[in-house]
Design a protein around this motif. Structure first.
Motif, PDB file in Angstrom:
ATOM      1  N   ARG A 164      -9.974  -2.465  -1.857  1.00 14.96           N
ATOM      2  CA  ARG A 164     -10.529  -3.152  -0.684  1.00 14.96           C
ATOM      3  C   ARG A 164     -12.048  -3.022  -0.601  1.00 14.96           C
ATOM      4  NH1 ARG A 164      -5.843  -2.157   3.820  1.00 14.96           N
ATOM      5  NH2 ARG A 164      -4.207  -2.697   2.364  1.00 14.96           N
ATOM      6  N   GLU A 210       4.288  -0.414  -1.943  1.00 13.14           N
ATOM      7  CA  GLU A 210       3.763  -1.665  -1.407  1.00 13.14           C
ATOM      8  C   GLU A 210       2.592  -2.199  -2.225  1.00 13.14           C
ATOM      9  OE1 GLU A 210       5.198  -3.446   0.867  1.00 13.14           O
ATOM     10  OE2 GLU A 210       6.762  -1.953   1.220  1.00 13.14           O
ATOM     11  N   GLU A 213      -1.824  -0.810   5.859  1.00  9.06           N
ATOM     12  CA  GLU A 213      -2.408   0.529   5.832  1.00  9.06           C
ATOM     13  C   GLU A 213      -3.152   0.783   7.118  1.00  9.06           C
ATOM     14  OE1 GLU A 213      -4.486   2.379   2.422  1.00  9.06           O
ATOM     15  OE2 GLU A 213      -3.960   0.482   1.454  1.00  9.06           O
ATOM     16  N   GLN A 253       4.866  10.170   6.492  1.00  5.20           N
ATOM     17  CA  GLN A 253       5.457   9.229   5.558  1.00  5.20           C
ATOM     18  C   GLN A 253       6.780   8.684   6.074  1.00  5.20           C
ATOM     19  OE1 GLN A 253       7.430  10.774   2.285  1.00  5.20           O
ATOM     20  NE2 GLN A 253       7.225   8.959   1.001  1.00  5.20           N
ATOM     21  N   GLY A 254       6.911   7.395   6.031  1.00  4.50           N
ATOM     22  CA  GLY A 254       8.190   6.773   6.353  1.00  4.50           C
ATOM     23  C   GLY A 254       8.508   6.815   7.838  1.00  4.50           C
ATOM     24  N   GLN A 262      15.166   9.401   4.218  1.00  2.00           N
ATOM     25  CA  GLN A 262      14.239   8.328   4.525  1.00  2.00           C
ATOM     26  C   GLN A 262      14.898   7.163   5.259  1.00  2.00           C
ATOM     27  OE1 GLN A 262      10.774   7.600   3.732  1.00  2.00           O
ATOM     28  NE2 GLN A 262      10.712   9.812   3.746  1.00  2.00           N
ATOM     29  N   VAL A 295      -2.257  12.737   5.847  1.00  2.00           N
ATOM     30  CA  VAL A 295      -3.371  12.416   4.957  1.00  2.00           C
ATOM     31  C   VAL A 295      -4.351  11.425   5.581  1.00  2.00           C
ATOM     32  CG1 VAL A 295      -1.997  12.809   2.908  1.00  2.00           C
ATOM     33  CG2 VAL A 295      -2.106  10.530   3.893  1.00  2.00           C
ATOM     34  N   LEU A 306       2.597   7.316  -1.940  1.00  2.00           N
ATOM     35  CA  LEU A 306       2.524   6.605  -0.665  1.00  2.00           C
ATOM     36  C   LEU A 306       2.183   5.130  -0.851  1.00  2.00           C
ATOM     37  CD1 LEU A 306       0.669   9.294   1.461  1.00  2.00           C
ATOM     38  CD2 LEU A 306       3.014   8.501   1.775  1.00  2.00           C
ATOM     39  N   GLN A 307       1.315   4.850  -1.819  1.00  2.00           N
ATOM     40  CA  GLN A 307       0.825   3.475  -1.963  1.00  2.00           C
ATOM     41  C   GLN A 307       1.657   2.635  -2.910  1.00  2.00           C
ATOM     42  OE1 GLN A 307      -1.428   2.441   0.019  1.00  2.00           O
ATOM     43  NE2 GLN A 307      -1.930   4.460   0.829  1.00  2.00           N
ATOM     44  N   SER A 352       1.592   7.127   6.816  1.00  2.91           N
ATOM     45  CA  SER A 352       0.683   7.450   5.725  1.00  2.91           C
ATOM     46  C   SER A 352       0.935   6.549   4.523  1.00  2.91           C
ATOM     47  CB  SER A 352       0.825   8.920   5.320  1.00  2.91           C
ATOM     48  OG  SER A 352       2.154   9.198   4.948  1.00  2.91           O
ATOM     49  N   ASP A 353       2.107   5.949   4.459  1.00  2.00           N
ATOM     50  CA  ASP A 353       2.388   5.027   3.357  1.00  2.00           C
ATOM     51  C   ASP A 353       2.112   3.604   3.818  1.00  2.00           C
ATOM     52  OD1 ASP A 353       4.413   5.434   5.188  1.00  2.00           O
ATOM     53  OD2 ASP A 353       6.008   4.848   3.796  1.00  2.00           O
ATOM     54  N   ALA A 354       1.880   2.748   2.868  1.00  3.59           N
ATOM     55  CA  ALA A 354       1.722   1.339   3.187  1.00  3.59           C
ATOM     56  C   ALA A 354       3.074   0.831   3.669  1.00  3.59           C
ATOM     57  CB  ALA A 354       1.269   0.580   1.958  1.00  3.59           C
ATOM     58  N   THR A 393       3.573  14.786  -0.061  1.00  7.52           N
ATOM     59  CA  THR A 393       3.694  13.495   0.606  1.00  7.52           C
ATOM     60  C   THR A 393       4.392  13.625   1.949  1.00  7.52           C
ATOM     61  OG1 THR A 393       3.896  12.498  -1.561  1.00  7.52           O
ATOM     62  CG2 THR A 393       4.523  11.144   0.297  1.00  7.52           C
TER      63      THR A 393
END
Ligand SMILES: Nc1ncnc2c1ncn2[C@@H]1O[C@H](COP(=O)(O)OP(=O)(O)OP(=O)(O)O)[C@@H](O)[C@H]1O
Ligand SMILES: Nc1ncnc2c1ncn2[C@@H]1O[C@H](COP(=O)(O)OP(=O)(O)OP(=O)(O)O)[C@@H](O)[C@H]1O
Ligand SMILES: [Mg+2]
Ligand SMILES: [Mg+2]
Ligand SMILES: O=P([O-])([O-])[O-]
Lengths: 328, 341, 359, 259, 259
Positions: free
Chosen positions: A75, A287, B186, B196-197, C315, A260, A283-284, B158-160, A255
């Protein structure tokens, strides 16, 4: 190590005819030895090949990810801008974990090898080994659900009373999911690896040298310092490096535990924490698309390099006093 | 005990293909329910849904690795124009919004179960402009609640995440003064609690005091939830209220016949509609190389869109069943899948 | 032991703390700490009593007191010795606390779903309640087994090469260098790597058990190499020489003398490497994939594993989160039990070959 | 600095195995006592009980008492560290610390008690100890190299230097010369003669000549058979033991007419 | 089965350090040869070159030739393993295999080479070898216990038993008796006497009496100073060396008037 008088030496002393009988000769190998050493070498080569393949893969996949054009991950940031905080996060979290775990691991290993009664020690060793078996997901669950809540009041206290100290400054997290907690979880995770290797090495310390120390009127600790720790130095560093390797590469637990932010910050108790590289990938990745995936792989390459540097330094430390190593 | 018992009596007219799918993790629970019921009706077929994340799913679809995918967003126009869907024989794809799930704003304050908040206040809480729960902005809207003097700890993903994109687009659309960021999967602000999640956010909100976050409504559990101001009234989340939002949405123009993509605008939510809802799509091809696969995809999509399918998802995933009008549209789209080679 | 007159002023016992002193000091330190925390806690509920705080402060108090006592009545050297003893013991206790907490959490939450159904069914067609992890259990066992079969021979042979053959040669240096680098491969990158390689050969989106094994092997090998290398190096040369002098070829010496001497350590290393990877989630998600059904074929189709199972159940909890979370914990407990069983086997093997006595 | 040792009815066990039974003897200060006897009769085992080194072996334990100037080594509250500090030991197999240089090896024991010794004092001590052990000339140029690079005999002399560097009251030597050449052996014997002026020395040896040469008193141990405990058969002036022993077995042994 | 050894102008290096220089000698079959000399003069080093055991030490190498019945040990195509099978060795420090029982230790040469042997033959071999090393009576009841549980002397005898169990042509012994009591020493000396009927024996010893008793020829090594290489000073009939040596240094050494 084949013995030979080289042609050179013969020229230096031409006056001695019998030497002519022993030309430089090829090393003789038995079939079994050839097969065995060949296999051993082959195994080593396989590792080299795998590594080369991984490296080629990483480099090839990384290159498209370095440009920030149309990149959903970068980005408009440059790759360097993006990766430096992540690399910092990785090293910072692992370092804290190692600083916490190393003394404890050495302590436990000594406790098992030289302090606890034998029977007890065997059971203890087993129990500690068990910790290594706990999947990182479970460490993640435990860290996020149990540990974070447990340590949060301590963090609040530290922050309130020792907030002037840079590490404890900032706004204390309300949940405890800070980098210190993540590092604590990492410390618990790497503890078994370090403990187990240190323990094995400590147990191998020669009885002869331990007795020599005791006979000089050394206390138990002095005996350990004289005969056990120097002997085990290489092993301890190796253990620490393996542990550090695990901490640097640990993905799931961090994670799940860490809040974070991708910042560079030395504050241990806030909810704004650096992101370690593996956690960031995890995490990324789901997606990510297009060259964003390549960018993530490029961060993996950076982690690779970081780990290598750490290991190279450790090797250098071990090799500096190689002639004083314990073997023989 | 459930292994190796399939292939009992053949069901009349059942399909027999094996289809593999990847994609949005948000649909996992719903897909579980759909797959279970579908396989019971079609014991000779097999459907595998792997929750890899929407991005990976879309990449797989492009690469031809998945027969269909779930995705938290449809392919955008650029991507459609580029085409080249490896799974399909043509660039005509089917995209249907069959998983609609309200996103709840959840919080954890002792003794407070529900709060009425307008968009600006919610944005303020998440943007860090409102830092204490006894802030007058909150108190004004909740005269009956006893609000403590407690710091606000906003929790984000924290995750996309598609959920996050849904939430930030709500803030962007309804509270642009306070929320000056673009919608994104994000989190745009540095700092704050990140987890997360969905389950991570829920656990994090539950684990702290004065925390606030957002999560798929089915996971809100015992946590306090926010009734969001729409027009003059405060609407608590519910599947029906979320369905209202989609019902009021306009369909995007210029797409293929089977490409049913809706432009959900939270700012334009009708009275009584809950304005924060994730609309997640099933994406497939209108023509496949393997007719058996085509037939199975068609049958599976039909089941998902059916009333039973939607109820099963509502039951297992807490999603909002689509209304009949939308269903008719979707069924028409599904019929466009070419089953005969 | 026949006790004979011991003068209190004895120079050998000079200023020696009696045996009970350490225990009394410990109890006293804990008691003082307990009282302090009780006072702080006054007025609030008994359940708020800070046990951990009491232990930590008590331990620190003990460290200080025993050091000072010993320094005053014994000697600085003894003080340090006692201090280290206390420190080493508390290191152990410190490690025990998270272990107990973790095990308690896993066992108490995992036992709920430790039923027949859990070990006989998969998640195929299961919605909400019930279901089991048989598919994940088999997946984990098969994938880890395959990874072990790949990496132990490679790792062990490599460490043998490094210690016995490589010397200071260039190849040995290169291998050492690369093994170091390999320890740093993040698990997720290992997964990505295998995924990418197989995509090239089998087309995109390939997913099967053996891919998971290979990814795990990439992670395992350096652990095996490093730990066995370390242990092979400290086998005394005397023993090798004894064998050579009997006209035993080098390879037989390695196989029959060097390896058995250090077998316990090597087994520990192998177990560590298995433990290291058996709980990996990220690389398996990318390679072995995710499925709700049992698949026993490593070379065909997706294969579920316990860590992925646990991760997924946590999850994606659905509308019946308690059930999902219970399945997750049961999965974690199962995984730990599997490793425990493996550890037992390893110890048994080690015991059979281990040196009979320390020389 | 010398001390008297009195042993009273000592039994030594390895676990359940009684290795040495009922030994009583008295060792005068400023004397050299030699232990002789066939292999496996428990000389080393008994010697180790004199400075509690047997405690290092799991399962090894003693019954009975050992008095050092009247003080029981095994009394309550006795610190084995102090015991070993006063009663030094040289082992059968040379065991220099491989991780230390030659110099560090010599200083290893001294620095424990006196960590802040002046460099010059250290140098002096290293030299005098190594000279005492007849090793100085061979190693003076490589004091900073590892001790493990020496020959077997050199290593053993290094260990002797290390043991005497801490100036103990009693020095126990378990076959200290078995790895030495005659010259070094003679030097060590001279050293023993010298140390005797101040210290009490106990030496295990297989070399009858050596025992005859260096010791004032000699203890002969024997064993009735495998699995039986070793026993002290005769303990007397060395001249008596070698010329006119009172037990037949002793005579057989010292004259080599045994077994 | 016995073989003749001829050494021609042999130099031995540890890396750059010349440890032994210019040794030439001939060892007759069916004879006992003793190497004597002060500690560190390179006896062990030289001995190890006779069966290429020095190759085990990193950096160690030789120049010159060693012929076994005319065949160069260092010739092209010669397998060190076969060399060592014909030329056995007993070390200065006892080194039984810790993983093996006493019985297995004796059979190690057989078992490690995977040679097949009937159980009864094995038993016979174990007994004869242990008897030969004068250890049978002490261990016959605990053959299946670990070898490392024995006393130092017992361990050394076990190693001798292990070496002779493979019936080599030549047996090299590096101070084999330094850890033994006189009785065992005598037994080993008797054994050497016996082995000599069939084998060639080379023994390093610090014990002049022993050299005089057992050997036919004696080689005296010496070293000029630290860092200098060890050299063969004199090699002759044992009686000559001890009664009428031709070099002054030899006489000084054997009479103990040295250094
Ligand atoms: N660690 C041990 N565990 C069990 N038994 C042992 C141990 N060490 C020695 N023994 C046994 O105790 C007895 C005495 O052994 P010790 O080493 O004292 O003999 P020694 O007289 O010193 O013999 P040598 O002259 O050969 O050194 C022997 O039978 C031996 O096997
Ligand atoms: N592994 C080694 N590396 C380097 N130098 C060595 C090594 N082993 C021995 N040396 C050196 O080589 C020389 C000869 O040693 P060697 O062990 O052969 O002596 P030796 O005659 O057997 O002595 P001793 O009678 O004490 O056993 C000595 O100076 C010794 O320090
Ligand atoms: Mg002994
Ligand atoms: Mg030698
Ligand atoms: O479905 P999400 O995990 O992307 O919110």
């Amino acid at each position: 190590m084949t013995t030979s008088s080289t042609a050179q030496q013969q020229q230096e002393e031409p006056a001695l005819p019998p030497k002519a009988t022993q030309q430089a000769r090829p090393a003789v190998r038995r079939l079994g030895d050839s097969i065995f050493s060949g296999t051993a070498l082959g195994a080593g080569i396989i590792i080299l090949l795998v590594l080369a393949a991984v490296a080629v893969f990483l480099v090839a996949q990384s290159i498209p990810g370095l440009s920030s054009e149309d990149n959903t991950i970068l980005r408009d940031r440059s790759f360097l801008e993006y990766v430096v905080p992540l690399a910092f996060g990785t090293v910072w979290a692992s370092l804290i974990a190692l600083v916490i775990a190393a003394p404890i691991a050495i302590g436990i290993a000594l406790f098992i090898s030289h302090y606890a009664p034998r029977r007890f020690a065997a059971v203890l060793g087993y129990v500690i080994d068990l910790l290594a078996a706990v999947p990182s997901v479970v460490f993640g669950l435990w860290g996020a659900l149990t540990l974070a809540g447990f340590v949060q009041p301590f963090y609040a206290w530290l922050n309130a009373n020792l907030g002037w100290f840079p590490l404890f400054s900032g706004q204390a997290s309300a949940t405890g999911n800070t980098i210190l907690t993540a590092s604590l979880v990492l410390a618990v995770m790497i503890l078994p690896i370090m403990t187990a290797i240190c323990r094995e090495v400590f147990l191998q310390a020669p009885r002869l040298h331990e007795e020599a120390a005791l006979a000089l009127g050394a206390t138990r600790w002095e005996m350990i310092r004289m005969a056990v720790l120097p002997f085990a130095r290489g092993g301890m560093v190796s253990a620490a490096m393996l542990a550090l390797g695990r901490a640097l590469g640990e993905t799931m637990a961090v994670t799940m535990v860490l809040s974070v932010s991708g910042v560079i910050s030395f504050e241990l108790l806030t909810s704004t924490n650096p992101t370690p590289i593996p956690a960031n990938i995890a995490l990324q990745f789901p997606e990510a698309h297009g060259n964003g995936v390549n960018t993530l792989i490029a961060t993996g390459l950076v982690l690779f390099v970081v780990t290598f540097l750490v290991n190279a330094i450790a090797r250098a430390i071990v090799n500096r006093r190689a002639q004083f190593s314990g073997a023989n | 005990a459930n292994e190796g018992t399939s292939g009992g009596e053949a069901v009349e007219g059942g399909v027999t293909g094996t289809i593999e799918a990847t994609g949005a993790s948000s649909q996992t629970a719903a897909q579980e329910a759909w797959v279970a019921a579908f396989l019971e009706a079609n014991p000779d077929s097999d459907v595998i849904y792997e929750p890899t994340g929407s991005g990976v799913g879309r990449d797989n679809f492009l690469a031809g690795a998945s027969n269909f995918i779930g995705s938290d967003r449809a392919f955008n126009e650029e991507e459609l124009a580029a085409g080249g869907f490896g799974s399909c024989t043509t660039d005509d794809i089917i995209e249907i919004p069959v998983y609609i799930s309200p996103v709840a704003v959840i919080f954890n304050i002792d003794g407070v179960d529900t709060l009425n908040l307008d968009a600006a206040t919610i944005a303020g809480l998440f943007a860090g402009t409102i830092t204490n729960w006894n802030d007058p902005a909150i108190a004004e809207q909740n005269p009956d609640a006893t609000l403590p003097d407690l710091a606000v700890s906003p929790v984000h993903r924290s995750d996309a995440s598609g959920t996050q994109e849904t939430f930030t687009s709500y803030l962007e659309a309804t509270a642009a003064d306070v929320w000056t960021y673009e919608a994104s999967d994000e989190w745009p602000i540095q700092g704050g609690e990140a987890a997360q999640g969905t389950s991570g956010v829920v656990d994090r909100v539950g684990g702290g005091q004065g925390t606030i976050g957002f999560a798929d409504a089915s996971q809100a559990g015992d946590l306090g939830t926010v009734a969001v101001q729409v027009g003059e009234e405060y609407v608590p989340f519910s599947p029906e209220a979320a369905a209202e939002l989609v019902a009021g949405a306009t369909q995007e123009e210029g797409r293929g016949d089977a490409d049913l993509v809706f432009d959900v605008d939270p700012a334009a939510a009708a009275d009584g509609a809950y304005p924060i809802a994730l609309v997640s799509y099933l994406i497939g091809c209108t023509s496949y190389e393997d007719p058996e696969v085509a037939a199975t995809v068609q049958a599976y999509f039909s089941y998902v869109a059916s009333a039973e399918g939607q109820d099963a998802a509502a039951e297992n995933a807490g999603s909002a069943p689509i209304n009949d009008e939308l269903r008719t549209q979707i069924e028409a789209a599904i019929d466009l899948i070419q089953v005969e080679g | 032991m026949t006790a004979v007159v011991t003068r209190e002023t004895s120079s050998l016992a000079a200023g020696r703390l009696p045996k009970w002193a350490t225990w009394v000091t410990l109890v006293a330190a804990m008691a003082v700490s307990g009282v302090v925390f009780a006072l702080i806690n006054m007025g609030s509920a008994a359940s708020d009593f800070n046990v951990a705080g009491t232990l930590v402060v008590g331990a620190i108090l003990y460290l200080v007191v025993i050091y000072v006592l010993s320094r005053l009545s014994e000697s600085p050297r003894h003080a340090i010795d006692r201090f280290v003893t206390a420190l080493v013991s508390s290191a152990f206790i410190i490690a025990i606390i998270p272990l107990v907490s973790l095990l308690y959490t896993v066992i108490s939450s995992g036992i709920e779903r430790f039923d027949v159904e859990y070990f006989s069914s998969s998640m195929r067609g299961v919605v909400g309640t019930g279901g089991g992890a048989i598919h994940a259990i088999w997946g984990t066992i098969l994938i880890t087994l395959a990874a072990t079969i790949i990496s132990v021979p490679i790792g062990l042979m490599t460490s043998i090469y490094l210690v016995e053959y490589g010397g200071k040669g260039r190849i040995a240096k290169a291998i050492t260098f690369f093994v170091d680098v390999m320890t740093g491969i993040p698990s997720i990158v290992a997964g990505l790597f295998i995924f990418a390689v197989f995509s090239i050969f089998l087309g995109p989106g390939a997913s099967m058990g053996v891919m998971g094994s290979l990814a795990l092997a990439v992670l395992m090998i350096p652990v095996v190499v490093r730990s066995s290398e370390e242990l092979l190096r400290i086998v005394p040369n005397e023993l090798r020489e004894a064998a050579y002098a009997l006209g035993v070829p080098k390879w037989r010496t390695i196989v029959k003398v060097v390896l058995p001497t250090t077998i316990a350590g090597i087994m520990t290393g192998i177990m560590l490497s298995i433990s290291r990877v058996i709980g990996e989630t990220a690389p398996l998600l990318l390679t072995a994939g995710f499925t709700t059904s049992l698949n026993m074929n490593l070379f065909d189709g997706r294969m579920m594993t316990l860590p992925v199972f646990v991760y997924n159940q946590y999850q994606n909890q659905g509308t019946n989160p308690d059930e999902a979370v219970a399945r997750a914990w049961a999965g974690a407990l199962t995984l730990i039990l599997i490793v425990m069983a493996l550890n037992l086997v390893a110890r048994l093997i080690a015991k059979i070959f281990a040196p009979k006595l320390r020389g | 600095m010398s001390k008297r040792i009195e042993v009273d009815d000592l039994n030594v066990y390895y676990g359940d195995f009684l290795a040495v039974e009922g030994v009583s003897l008295e060792i005068a200060p400023r004397s050299v006592t030699a232990f002789i006897g066939p292999s496996g009769c428990g000389k080393s085992t008994f010697l180790r009980t004199l400075n509690r080194m047997h405690e290092v072996i799991a399962g090894a334990r003693v019954e009975g008492s050992v008095l050092l100037d009247g003080e029981d080594l095994y009394g309550a509250g006795v610190d084995p560290v102090l015991v070993r500090r006063q009663i030094g030991m040289v082992f059968q197999r040379p065991n220099p610390f491989p991780t230390m240089s030659i110099r560090e090896n010599v200083l290893a024991g001294v620095l424990l008690n006196n960590a802040r010794m002046a460099k010059s004092d250290q140098d002096a001590l290293v030299e005098s100890s190594l000279r005492g052990a007849n090793l100085w000339n061979e190693v003076k140029d490589r004091l900073n190299l590892p001790g493990s690079g020496l020959s077997g005999g050199q290593q053993q002399r290094l260990c002797i230097a290390r043991a005497i560097a801490v100036s103990p009251d009693v020095v126990l030597m378990d076959e200290p010369c078995s790895a030495l050449d005659p010259i070094s052996t003679l030097a060590i014997e001279d050293l023993i003669e010298e140390l005797k002026q101040e210290y009490t020395i106990v030496i295990v040896t297989h070399n009858m000549q050596q025992a005859a040469r260096v010791s004032d008193k000699t203890a002969f141990f024997n064993i009735a058979g495998t699995g039986k405990p070793g026993k002290l058969i005769e303990y007397d002036e060395t001249t008596t033991i070698f010329s006119n022993p009172s037990v037949q077995a002793t005579e057989d042994y010292v004259s080599g007419r045994f077994g």
